[in-house]
Design an enzyme around this catalytic site. Structure first.
Site, PDB file in Angstrom:
ATOM      1  N   GLY A   1     -23.867  67.816 -21.450  1.00  0.00           N
ATOM      2  CA  GLY A   1     -24.035  67.181 -22.761  1.00  0.00           C
ATOM      3  C   GLY A   1     -23.889  68.195 -23.879  1.00  0.00           C
TER       4      GLY A   1
ATOM      5  N   ASP B   1     -14.813  80.668 -17.044  1.00  0.00           N
ATOM      6  CA  ASP B   1     -13.556  79.950 -16.827  1.00  0.00           C
ATOM      7  C   ASP B   1     -12.385  80.811 -17.318  1.00  0.00           C
ATOM      8  OD1 ASP B   1     -15.087  77.806 -16.083  1.00  0.00           O
ATOM      9  OD2 ASP B   1     -14.698  76.596 -17.872  1.00  0.00           O
TER      10      ASP B   1
ATOM     11  N   GLY C   1     -20.733  69.118 -18.039  1.00  0.00           N
ATOM     12  CA  GLY C   1     -21.454  67.849 -17.901  1.00  0.00           C
ATOM     13  C   GLY C   1     -22.907  67.933 -18.334  1.00  0.00           C
TER      14      GLY C   1
ATOM     15  N   GLU D   1       5.541  44.643 -22.300  1.00  0.00           N
ATOM     16  CA  GLU D   1       4.913  45.761 -21.592  1.00  0.00           C
ATOM     17  C   GLU D   1       4.690  45.387 -20.130  1.00  0.00           C
ATOM     18  OE1 GLU D   1       1.058  46.914 -23.130  1.00  0.00           O
ATOM     19  OE2 GLU D   1       0.836  48.534 -21.674  1.00  0.00           O
TER      20      GLU D   1
ATOM     21  N   HIS E   1      -8.820  49.400 -33.066  1.00  0.00           N
ATOM     22  CA  HIS E   1      -9.956  49.792 -32.222  1.00  0.00           C
ATOM     23  C   HIS E   1     -11.187  49.927 -33.116  1.00  0.00           C
ATOM     24  CE1 HIS E   1      -8.023  50.520 -28.347  1.00  0.00           C
ATOM     25  NE2 HIS E   1      -6.961  50.811 -29.068  1.00  0.00           N
TER      26      HIS E   1
ATOM     27  N   GLU F   1     -14.195  49.915 -32.478  1.00  0.00           N
ATOM     28  CA  GLU F   1     -15.291  50.715 -31.917  1.00  0.00           C
ATOM     29  C   GLU F   1     -15.251  52.164 -32.411  1.00  0.00           C
ATOM     30  OE1 GLU F   1     -12.622  49.698 -30.392  1.00  0.00           O
ATOM     31  OE2 GLU F   1     -11.950  51.014 -28.783  1.00  0.00           O
TER      32      GLU F   1
ATOM     33  N   CYS G   1      -7.463  45.300 -29.332  1.00  0.00           N
ATOM     34  CA  CYS G   1      -6.124  45.818 -29.079  1.00  0.00           C
ATOM     35  C   CYS G   1      -5.426  45.042 -27.959  1.00  0.00           C
ATOM     36  CB  CYS G   1      -6.182  47.326 -28.807  1.00  0.00           C
ATOM     37  SG  CYS G   1      -4.585  48.092 -29.114  1.00  0.00           S
TER      38      CYS G   1
ATOM     39  N   GLN H   1     -29.810  82.638 -15.421  1.00  0.00           N
ATOM     40  CA  GLN H   1     -29.779  84.088 -15.701  1.00  0.00           C
ATOM     41  C   GLN H   1     -28.416  84.682 -15.350  1.00  0.00           C
ATOM     42  OE1 GLN H   1     -32.940  86.443 -13.964  1.00  0.00           O
ATOM     43  NE2 GLN H   1     -34.285  84.668 -13.980  1.00  0.00           N
TER      44      GLN H   1
ATOM     45  N   GLU I   1      -9.614  79.450 -18.481  1.00  0.00           N
ATOM     46  CA  GLU I   1      -9.011  78.724 -19.607  1.00  0.00           C
ATOM     47  C   GLU I   1      -9.590  79.089 -20.968  1.00  0.00           C
ATOM     48  OE1 GLU I   1      -9.926  77.307 -16.847  1.00  0.00           O
ATOM     49  OE2 GLU I   1      -8.309  76.019 -16.113  1.00  0.00           O
TER      50      GLU I   1
ATOM     51  N   GLY J   1      -6.294  48.524 -23.350  1.00  0.00           N
ATOM     52  CA  GLY J   1      -5.819  48.901 -22.023  1.00  0.00           C
ATOM     53  C   GLY J   1      -4.306  48.991 -21.978  1.00  0.00           C
TER      54      GLY J   1
HETATM   55  N1  GLN Z   1      -0.930  48.461 -24.120  1.00  0.00           N
HETATM   56  C1  GLN Z   1      -0.996  47.881 -25.423  1.00  0.00           C
HETATM   57  C2  GLN Z   1      -0.020  48.536 -26.393  1.00  0.00           C
HETATM   58  O1  GLN Z   1       0.524  49.557 -26.109  1.00  0.00           O
HETATM   59  C3  GLN Z   1      -2.407  47.952 -25.954  1.00  0.00           C
HETATM   60  C4  GLN Z   1      -2.850  49.326 -26.220  1.00  0.00           C
HETATM   61  C5  GLN Z   1      -4.344  49.449 -26.384  1.00  0.00           C
HETATM   62  O2  GLN Z   1      -5.093  48.574 -26.006  1.00  0.00           O
HETATM   63  N2  GLN Z   1      -4.777  50.560 -26.932  1.00  0.00           N
HETATM   64  O3  GLN Z   1       0.215  48.029 -27.455  1.00  0.00           O
END
Ligand code: GLN
Length: 611
Positions: A46, A178, A44, A441, A546, A548, A417, A223, A180, A390
């Site tokens: 950064g 660690d 954590g 869904e 997406h 973003e 999405c 240290q 891992e 989501g």
């Molecule tokens: N749950 C939706 C799907 O599977 C949207 C997925 C998402 O928002 N990444 O298509």
């Protein structure tokens, strides 16, 4: 022993030698140098931001940099990780689902990465076990050393060869000590020996505590934890000290003496107001010069390129700092307290704001307990709304009600999405009269499944168990809002991570009622972008992608720019933000055109055309 001799004679396992160093085709020993970043004391701190900033200042000098994150966990990728525990799942153009740090690298380096840039223990062990079944270990018992470490070394050299990198930048997840990551540390120790002196630079990131009761910085935890690295055979060349305030000379002296690292290579990396100022901070401390010196890279450096890159970057930071306007965007989701799960959206909004001279304030609206009657009040001071990606039904009713409210009240909207799928459900129910419209869904036996998994697409796109993942081309309708946002482009590339989509049998009904599907897959009937006509709504845009994930400080994503611009207009802060930004010298079209340029989406370690 030179690297050549070592690699030439000791490449294979045999009874006579303990070495096992598989070499990828095309690997040129000595050509690529390696910087390895280790964490100590705690996670954590950064580390990803530090590593990507250091990689950036080397890239600025004209060096080809290829980053790789080594993750200790056994998952083969990050696709199955809960974003509310681990942060968002970042998706690369080639479909790799990875740690959010890869997003930081892509943004800092303005470079597209791929699956060679992300390695988990799950990948390493799967590969070793497959090779064992194929009998590739010549009858030897397969061991952590040399076979598992050999696999790690192979991965690093494969990246070096594929990217033709000057510097492979290795970030080891977790901290020294660690269980891992111990074999990753051992692998880089072995490899530094094999590659020979001057080819590896070890950087330890440590933490200087400052207990409130004492009011001064203490170096003992740092240290002691640096000694753990020493015990693993790693003597760092450089130590970067994280701290809340600049690290004092006295503390740096102690670290230098007890870790055997010269004072001038012990750097302070204290908190600062934006992650994007860290490259300049590291440069100011001289950490780039130290790396160049240690790795003998001086003759590959181009000072002119560095000057230009610095100027471009500083211009971005200035834009973030001196914002003329303020605007508020609401993000409607579940568990909105966990900011890491929306990291790329937060960044994309900042990039868009900077390009328009706006400071964007974010308001998080949790839709799980949102009552319809409360919506006008909750959205009162909000000038634009995002419903992000989501899964699952929690909070869906609140999201549908919010979308209805922003649609009817002409509040700028960007659906991402899931946010596009829910916009379709809302429109089908409230405008098209399909009162049972839903997604399978959320309701598998739904009578009007406007959002569904389609059998023929399951076959073609391997939906179903697997998601549709990674970069895909999107064909845009000429003259549409989305095409205009991308400077008139007719084809762009976006990244996807979804399983469900708009069922084509409902498209005639939706379009008859005014919804426009302005971005489609070139090969399949998959709707990728929708919008409402301008006369109906000033800015209502949603995408199955997406966006973003491909926004960068130096290449703001046009859909986010569009949303922030519409929000500025809606708030009354600025009547024509796009024109004002162009007048200030921000060229949006240039940024947009690059997004559609496929050549920027393929290279592993190469700087994209936009850098
Ligand atoms: N749950 C939706 C799907 O599977 C949207 C997925 C998402 O928002 N990444 O298509």
């Amino acid at each position: 022993m030179t690297a050549d001799k070592l690699l030439g004679s000791l490449t294979y396992a045999s009874d006579e030698t303990e070495f096992f160093t598989p070499m990828p085709a095309g690997y040129v020993p000595g050509r690529t140098k390696y910087v390895v970043v280790f964490g100590t004391v705690m996670s954590g701190l950064g580390k990803g931001i530090f590593s990507s900033s250091l990689a950036k200042i080397l890239q600025d000098k004209g060096l080809t940099v290829a980053p790789i994150k080594l993750e200790g966990y056994l998952n083969r990728d990050s696709g199955t990780l809960n974003p509310y525990r681990h942060g968002e799942v970042f998706v690369l153009d080639d479909g790799m689902e990875c740690d959010m740090d890869l997003g930081t690298y892509e943004r800092m380096l303005n470079q597209d990465l791929g699956r060679l840039n992300f390695c988990t223990s799950g990948q390493i062990f799967s590969s070793v076990l497959e090779k064992e079944r194929e009998g590739r270990y010549l009858g030897r018992d397969v061991q952590m050393i040399p076979h598992v470490t050999g696999e790690v070394k192979l991965r690093l050299r494969e990246l070096a060869a594929a990217a033709e990198a000057d510097v492979v930048f290795v970030e080891i997840g977790g901290t020294a000590g660690d269980v891992e990551n111990a074999y990753f540390i051992e692998a880089v120790r072995e490899m530094s020996y094999e590659e020979g002196p001057g080819n590896f630079c070890f950087v330890a990131l440590t933490y200087i505590v400052q207990p409130q009761s004492l009011g001064e910085q203490k170096s003992k935890p740092a240290q002691l934890n640096l000694k753990l690295l020493n015990a693993a055979g790693i003597h760092p060349h450089i130590i970067a000290c994280r701290a809340s305030t600049p690290v004092t000379k006295k503390v740096r002296e102690k670290i230098a003496l007890f870790a055997n690292v010269p004072m001038e290579r012990v750097f302070s990396m204290h908190d600062c107001d934006s992650v994007y100022v860290i490259p300049e901070m590291l440069r100011g401390g001289g950490i780039d010069a130290a790396v160049i010196d240690l790795l003998g890279l001086a003759d590959r450096v181009d000072p002119e390129l560095e000057e230009t890159a610095r100027a471009v970057w500083n211009d971005y930071i200035d834009r973030v700092r001196v914002a003329e306007h303020a605007v508020t965007i609401g993000i409607i989701g579940k568990y909105t307290t966990v900011r890491d799960s929306y990291a790329s959206i937060i960044q994309a909004i900042e990039h868009a704001g900077a390009s328009l001279g706006a400071r964007v304030q974010l308001v998080w609206v949790d839709s799980s307990d949102l009552l319809e009657a409360d919506i006008p009040d909750r959205l009162k001071h909000i000038h634009g709304v995002i419903v992000p990606g989501g899964f699952g039904f929690r909070g869906v009713d609140g999201k549908i009600a919010c979308i209805q409210y922003v649609r009817e009240n002409r509040i700028p909207y960007l659906g991402i999405c899931y946010g596009m799928q829910i916009a379709v459900i809302e429109y089908a129910r409230n405008v098209c009269g399909l009162s049972y419209a839903n997604s399978t869904e959320l309701e598998p036996d739904c009578p009007q499944p406007v959002i569904d998994i389609l059998p023929e697409q399951k076959k073609i796109e391997r939906l179903g168990g697997n998601m549709r993942l990674g970069g895909r081309d999107v064909v845009l309708t000429p003259g549409s809002r989305i095409s205009r946002l991308f400077g008139g482009a007719d084809r762009i590339r976006l990244r996807f991570r979804h399983r469900y989509e708009v069922d084509p049998q409902y498209i005639p009904t939706l379009t008859e009622h005014g919804m426009i599907f302005s971005g489609k897959s070139p090969d399949h009937p998959i709707m990728q972008v929708l919008e409402l006509p301008h006369r109906q709504h000033p800015f209502f845009l949603a995408t199955q992608a997406h966006p973003e994930l491909t926004s960068r400080p130096l290449r703001p994503q046009p859909m986010f720019v569009g949303l922030v611009a519409a929000a500025l207009e809606f708030s009354g802060a600025c009547p024509n933000p796009m024109a004002a930004a162009t007048a200030r010298g921000q060229n949006h079209n240039q940024c947009e055109a690059r997004n559609g340029d496929r050549s920027t989406s393929s290279a592993l370690g190469h700087t994209s055309a936009s850098a």
